[in-house]
Design a protein around this motif. Structure first.
Motif, PDB file in Angstrom:
ATOM      1  N   VAL A 114       0.849  -1.191   0.000  1.00 24.81           N
ATOM      2  CA  VAL A 114       0.000   0.000   0.000  1.00 24.81           C
ATOM      3  C   VAL A 114       0.883   1.239   0.000  1.00 24.81           C
ATOM      4  CG1 VAL A 114      -1.744   1.292   1.272  1.00 24.81           C
ATOM      5  CG2 VAL A 114      -1.831  -1.215   1.228  1.00 24.81           C
ATOM      6  N   ASP A 170      -5.751   4.063  -6.035  1.00 23.80           N
ATOM      7  CA  ASP A 170      -6.901   3.337  -5.479  1.00 23.80           C
ATOM      8  C   ASP A 170      -6.850   3.312  -3.959  1.00 23.80           C
ATOM      9  OD1 ASP A 170      -7.839   2.836  -8.010  1.00 23.80           O
ATOM     10  OD2 ASP A 170      -6.975   0.827  -8.145  1.00 23.80           O
ATOM     11  N   TYR A 171      -5.652   3.081  -3.417  1.00 19.96           N
ATOM     12  CA  TYR A 171      -5.511   3.062  -1.961  1.00 19.96           C
ATOM     13  C   TYR A 171      -5.664   4.467  -1.373  1.00 19.96           C
ATOM     14  CZ  TYR A 171      -3.809  -1.746  -2.282  1.00 19.96           C
ATOM     15  OH  TYR A 171      -3.701  -3.097  -2.510  1.00 19.96           O
ATOM     16  N   THR A 227      -9.155   5.755  -0.509  1.00 23.63           N
ATOM     17  CA  THR A 227      -9.859   5.265   0.679  1.00 23.63           C
ATOM     18  C   THR A 227      -9.820   6.280   1.821  1.00 23.63           C
ATOM     19  OG1 THR A 227      -7.875   4.160   1.569  1.00 23.63           O
ATOM     20  CG2 THR A 227      -9.285   2.885   0.082  1.00 23.63           C
ATOM     21  N   ALA A 271     -12.343   0.466   0.396  1.00 24.40           N
ATOM     22  CA  ALA A 271     -11.435  -0.569   0.894  1.00 24.40           C
ATOM     23  C   ALA A 271     -12.138  -1.914   1.049  1.00 24.40           C
ATOM     24  CB  ALA A 271     -10.832  -0.142   2.228  1.00 24.40           C
ATOM     25  N   TYR A 298     -11.624  -4.309  -1.801  1.00 22.61           N
ATOM     26  CA  TYR A 298     -10.265  -4.721  -2.126  1.00 22.61           C
ATOM     27  C   TYR A 298      -9.972  -6.039  -1.407  1.00 22.61           C
ATOM     28  CZ  TYR A 298      -9.758   0.175  -3.607  1.00 22.61           C
ATOM     29  OH  TYR A 298      -9.917   1.398  -4.216  1.00 22.61           O
ATOM     30  N   LEU A 330      -6.739  -7.048   0.905  1.00 24.68           N
ATOM     31  CA  LEU A 330      -6.425  -6.449   2.202  1.00 24.68           C
ATOM     32  C   LEU A 330      -6.749  -7.364   3.383  1.00 24.68           C
ATOM     33  CD1 LEU A 330      -7.481  -2.756   1.486  1.00 24.68           C
ATOM     34  CD2 LEU A 330      -5.172  -3.699   1.596  1.00 24.68           C
ATOM     35  N   THR A 360      -4.214   6.673   5.308  1.00 22.87           N
ATOM     36  CA  THR A 360      -4.594   5.468   4.559  1.00 22.87           C
ATOM     37  C   THR A 360      -4.722   4.279   5.499  1.00 22.87           C
ATOM     38  OG1 THR A 360      -3.441   6.286   2.587  1.00 22.87           O
ATOM     39  CG2 THR A 360      -3.990   3.948   2.655  1.00 22.87           C
ATOM     40  N   LEU A 371      -8.132   2.000   6.398  1.00 24.05           N
ATOM     41  CA  LEU A 371      -8.232   0.544   6.285  1.00 24.05           C
ATOM     42  C   LEU A 371      -8.667  -0.080   7.609  1.00 24.05           C
ATOM     43  CD1 LEU A 371      -5.057  -0.274   4.142  1.00 24.05           C
ATOM     44  CD2 LEU A 371      -7.336   0.448   3.413  1.00 24.05           C
TER      45      LEU A 371
END
Length: 347
Positions: free
Chosen positions: A89, A179-180, A183, A190, A193, A196, A227, A231
């Motif tokens: 990430v 993309d990360y 989030t 997330a 995904y 993860l 980030t 998550l």
């Protein structure tokens, strides 16, 4: 050409799908069948255990594509082999793809630490990723192809360890950094995904070059912490996962005429903050400075990769926590927190 029991000539082809022996027509559409490279060659036949003849794969066989794996193909690997899945990430240009390519390139030279190369189902993908960083590409500077937005692929390696199990599989998830980063403002992204929650090691990358500039280093810190926060709050991390914080392009930091000490200290402070705020959400947390594809002599190619690979391939902690009963979280709504009160039935 062959001869049957009646001494009649029999036309045959090395391609098991071709019917030239029946209708004299080449399946490749060649007007003059004898000019076909498979014409007249024997078809290999293997006897099965029950005596039934089985056509062996002959010329024209379709080989595995050897390109990056899809999520479905990666799932099949995870089910079939003892595997460690690594999610990387970080923002665009932090060095995710370069780090994956460096692992492959180092195996070209020999073992990495205790691990030896044992095979790969994605050799073409590795080669395409590594090519632009080689002198053969005739680029002035090492380069890696940018990952497409919204795309998830996986790189695969089979590794042999002298000190561990006979063979272990490593899968590296590859997704665009944008993309990360998205989030941070939309945590629900997330949840879509799959790499993860399934990863054994969540690897957060920080661009060392960004830490050299006072205006950029605070943005790099924000991206890493926000980030990871997204998550965790989205519920896609697991307590049995390991967390790695990687400082990439350490050679650029060492080569800087000024700002290098501040950059390294800033990274240490970031690591302390990340450990304090999110360390309890993971079974283990560790930092790694690496130089995957150095542009100077201040670091050797692949510096730090061996230690990182060893961390990635530790025995998955998910196996140790498989029998742990999770503590139920309180319901978000007051209605969900109401208790059921049983009462006696009146006669």
């Amino acid at each position: 050409m062959a001869v049957d029991g009646n001494t009649n000539p029999v036309v045959r082809c090395g391609n098991p799908e071709c019917n030239v022996a029946i209708d004299s027509k080449c399946m490749e559409g060649i007007a003059d069948p004898p000019s076909c490279p498979h014409y007249g060659k024997a078809l290999v036949v293997v006897e099965a255990s029950d005596g039934e003849a089985i056509k062996a794969v002959a010329p024209g066989v379709r080989l595995p594509h050897a390109d990056a794996l899809s999520a479905t193909e990666a799932e099949l690997v995870l089910r079939a082999k003892d595997s460690n899945l690594v999610a990387l990430v970080g923002p665009h240009d932090a060095g995710k793809t370069s780090l994956i390519a460096a692992v492959y390139e180092l195996f070209q030279l020999g073992p990495i630490g205790q691990y030896q190369f044992g095979g790969s189902a994605t050799l073409h993908a590795f080669e395409k990723t590594a090519h632009d960083a080689r002198s053969e590409s005739r680029r002035n500077d090492p380069h890696t192809e940018r990952t497409k937005l919204g795309e998830l692929t996986f790189y695969h390696l089979d590794l042999v360890s002298a000190d561990g199990p006979p063979r272990r599989c490593a899968l590296f998830a590859n997704r665009a950094g944008e993309d990360y980063m998205d989030t941070q403002t939309n945590q629900d992204l997330a949840k879509g995904y799959p790499e993860l929650p399934r990863s054994d090691t969540l690897t957060v990358l920080v661009d060392g070059e960004k830490l050299l500039l006072s205006a950029e280093r605070h943005l790099a810190r924000r991206d890493a912490l926000l980030t990871l926060r997204a998550l965790v709050e989205a519920g896609v991390t697991r307590r049995w996962q390991r967390l790695a914080l990687v400082l990439t392009k350490v050679d650029a930091v060492r080569s800087a005429e000024k700002g290098a000490p501040e950059a390294l200290q800033f990274f240490e402070n970031l690591a302390t903050s990340m450990s304090t705020e999110y360390g309890s959400h993971f079974v283990e947390f560790k930092t790694f400075p690496v130089a995957a594809s150095p542009k100077s002599t201040k670091a050797v190619r692949g510096e730090g990769v061996a230690a990182l690979l060893d961390f990635w391939l530790k025995a998955p902690a998910r196996n140790e926590h498989a029998t742990t009963v999770p503590t139920p979280r309180p319901a978000a709504r007051a209605f969900g927190r109401l208790r059921v009160i049983e009462s006696e039935v009146m006669p």
